[in-house]
Design a protein around this motif. Structure first.
Motif, PDB file in Angstrom:
ATOM      1  N   VAL A  99       1.090  -1.031  -0.174  1.00 44.96           N
ATOM      2  CA  VAL A  99      -0.044  -0.012  -0.060  1.00 44.96           C
ATOM      3  C   VAL A  99       0.918   1.257   0.024  1.00 44.96           C
ATOM      4  O   VAL A  99       1.919   1.366   0.660  1.00 44.96           O
ATOM      5  CB  VAL A  99      -0.961  -0.054   1.233  1.00 44.96           C
ATOM      6  N   ILE A 100       0.536   2.098  -0.971  1.00 45.80           N
ATOM      7  CA  ILE A 100       1.485   3.267  -1.189  1.00 45.80           C
ATOM      8  C   ILE A 100       0.724   4.643  -0.926  1.00 45.80           C
ATOM      9  O   ILE A 100      -0.346   4.809  -1.386  1.00 45.80           O
ATOM     10  CB  ILE A 100       1.928   3.400  -2.666  1.00 45.80           C
ATOM     11  N   LEU A 101       1.214   5.390   0.024  1.00 42.55           N
ATOM     12  CA  LEU A 101       0.450   6.554   0.692  1.00 42.55           C
ATOM     13  C   LEU A 101       1.141   7.846   0.001  1.00 42.55           C
ATOM     14  O   LEU A 101       2.185   8.061  -0.348  1.00 42.55           O
ATOM     15  CB  LEU A 101       0.592   6.613   2.200  1.00 42.55           C
ATOM     16  N   ALA A 102       0.148   8.947   0.170  1.00 39.86           N
ATOM     17  CA  ALA A 102       0.612  10.333  -0.361  1.00 39.86           C
ATOM     18  C   ALA A 102       0.718  11.266   1.058  1.00 39.86           C
ATOM     19  O   ALA A 102       0.207  10.997   2.220  1.00 39.86           O
ATOM     20  CB  ALA A 102      -0.568  10.643  -1.172  1.00 39.86           C
ATOM     21  N   THR A 103       1.104  12.381   0.696  1.00 37.66           N
ATOM     22  CA  THR A 103       1.016  13.540   1.605  1.00 37.66           C
ATOM     23  C   THR A 103       0.150  14.615   0.773  1.00 37.66           C
ATOM     24  O   THR A 103       0.023  14.358  -0.397  1.00 37.66           O
ATOM     25  CB  THR A 103       2.417  14.242   2.234  1.00 37.66           C
ATOM     26  N   GLY A 104      -0.301  15.621   1.415  1.00 39.58           N
ATOM     27  CA  GLY A 104      -0.890  16.564   0.787  1.00 39.58           C
ATOM     28  C   GLY A 104      -2.402  17.061   1.250  1.00 39.58           C
ATOM     29  O   GLY A 104      -2.599  16.535   2.488  1.00 39.58           O
ATOM     30  N   VAL A 105      -3.054  17.869   0.590  1.00 36.81           N
ATOM     31  CA  VAL A 105      -4.368  18.060   1.234  1.00 36.81           C
ATOM     32  C   VAL A 105      -5.257  18.104   0.103  1.00 36.81           C
ATOM     33  O   VAL A 105      -5.155  18.738  -0.994  1.00 36.81           O
ATOM     34  CB  VAL A 105      -4.320  19.847   1.573  1.00 36.81           C
TER      35      VAL A 105
END
Ligand SMILES: [Zn+2]
Length: 316
Positions: free
Chosen positions: A90-96
């Motif tokens: 599972v690959i995650l992001a940062t951001g809004v």
């Protein structure tokens, strides 16, 4: 060899295998659930996520890219639990994820200060864990490129320039936001080949899509099953036309499925699940979309390009 950050640390790109580029194991409003936890059922959410993870594994999926960010209840511990229980990457992001609203802590910070927050998640880790974000998420929707949305786009661009990580930009083709988003990224000096314009498959306007591709970005044909935005048949015809035009190496197939979604009260959710999103699931691609594409002439090589090779290239 190039590697990509997952919830269980860096993984060789070659290990990603068949990848769904845009799915959510849970998409809820974090402020709502913090303030009104009685409206949420953690156990049911966990069971829904696990059932979906196991179902896609049964279709040969090895990796899920989960572009949840702030305001979509990104939860690194929850995503890691799904990965640990099922063996999926599972690959995650940062951001809004905002269409305009920003909370005071972001309103009162400069673009560069917001950039620093994103870079922290990429270099140090998310939510106090050592799980690192592999890409940066931002969004533009009906309100368009408002000053707040532009601030997040510029911060995403600068975080990408600083770390080399790619960007996924939620778009709204109905008002052509993709071109505006690419303009901002390009002004910031981002290589368009680092940017994926998500939800481009919500339109069958080939002229718009070709103009977007001309900027050099990737496109997400990533909301299969959400007939409310575009029915499956039109999504299929669009993907087939783009394949015909030689764009297999620029597209992703996915569903933007949310194992749990809290947008609607139960009676409306049930109504939508019976009508405008009747086929929407994390396995619709494998049950109907891909078999039909193959019947209509799409080759295994093209499918591998979109579901194995392109994710590696974009994430690299
Ligand atoms: Zn999404």
């Amino acid at each position: 060899m190039a590697r990509v950050e997952t919830v269980n640390g860096p993984v060789e790109l070659e290990q990603l295998g068949r990848t769904l580029i845009h799915e959510h194991f849970r998409a809820t409003d974090e402020a709502m659930r913090f303030q009104f936890p009685h409206m949420y059922d953690e156990q049911a959410e966990w069971e829904a996520a696990l059932a979906d993870a196991n179902a896609v594994k049964g279709h040969g999926v090895q990796t899920i890219v989960e572009p949840s960010a702030m305001f979509l209840h990104r939860d690194a511990a929850f995503s890691k639990r799904v990965a640990d229980e099922t063996g999926l990457n599972v690959i995650l992001a940062t951001g809004v994820y905002t269409y305009d609203h920003l909370p005071q802590p972001l309103l009162n910070r400069s673009e560069d200060q917001v950039t620093e927050i994103f870079v922290h998640d990429i270099e140090t880790g998310i939510q106090g864990t050592d799980i690192k974000a592999a890409f940066i998420k931002c969004a533009a929707d009906e309100p368009g490129m408002t000053p707040n949305v532009e601030k997040i786009h510029r911060a995403a661009a600068r975080a990408s320039l600083q770390t080399g990580r790619p960007i996924m930009a939620h778009s709204r083709p109905a008002s052509g936001t993709g071109l505006d988003q690419m303009r901002v990224f390009t002004e910031e000096g981002v290589d368009p080949a680092k940017v994926q314009v998500a939800h481009t498959g919500d339109t069958d306007d080939l002229d718009y899509i070709e103009r977007l591709l001309d900027t050099g970005c990737w496109i997400g044909m990533d909301r299969y099953g959400l007939d409310i935005y575009l029915p499956t048949e039109q999504r299929q015809a669009t993907v087939l036309a783009l394949l015909e035009n030689g764009h297999a190496d620029r597209m992703f197939l996915s569903q933007d499925w949310c194992s749990t979604l809290d947008y609607f009260p139960p009676e409306i959710a049930e109504q939508l699940a019976a009508t405008a999103a009747a086929n929407w699931s994390m396995t619709f691609l494998f049950e109907q979309v891909i078999p039909e594409l193959k019947e209509r002439g799409v080759t295994d090589e093209q499918l591998d390009q979109m579901m194995v090779e392109n994710p590696k290239r974009w994430l690299a």
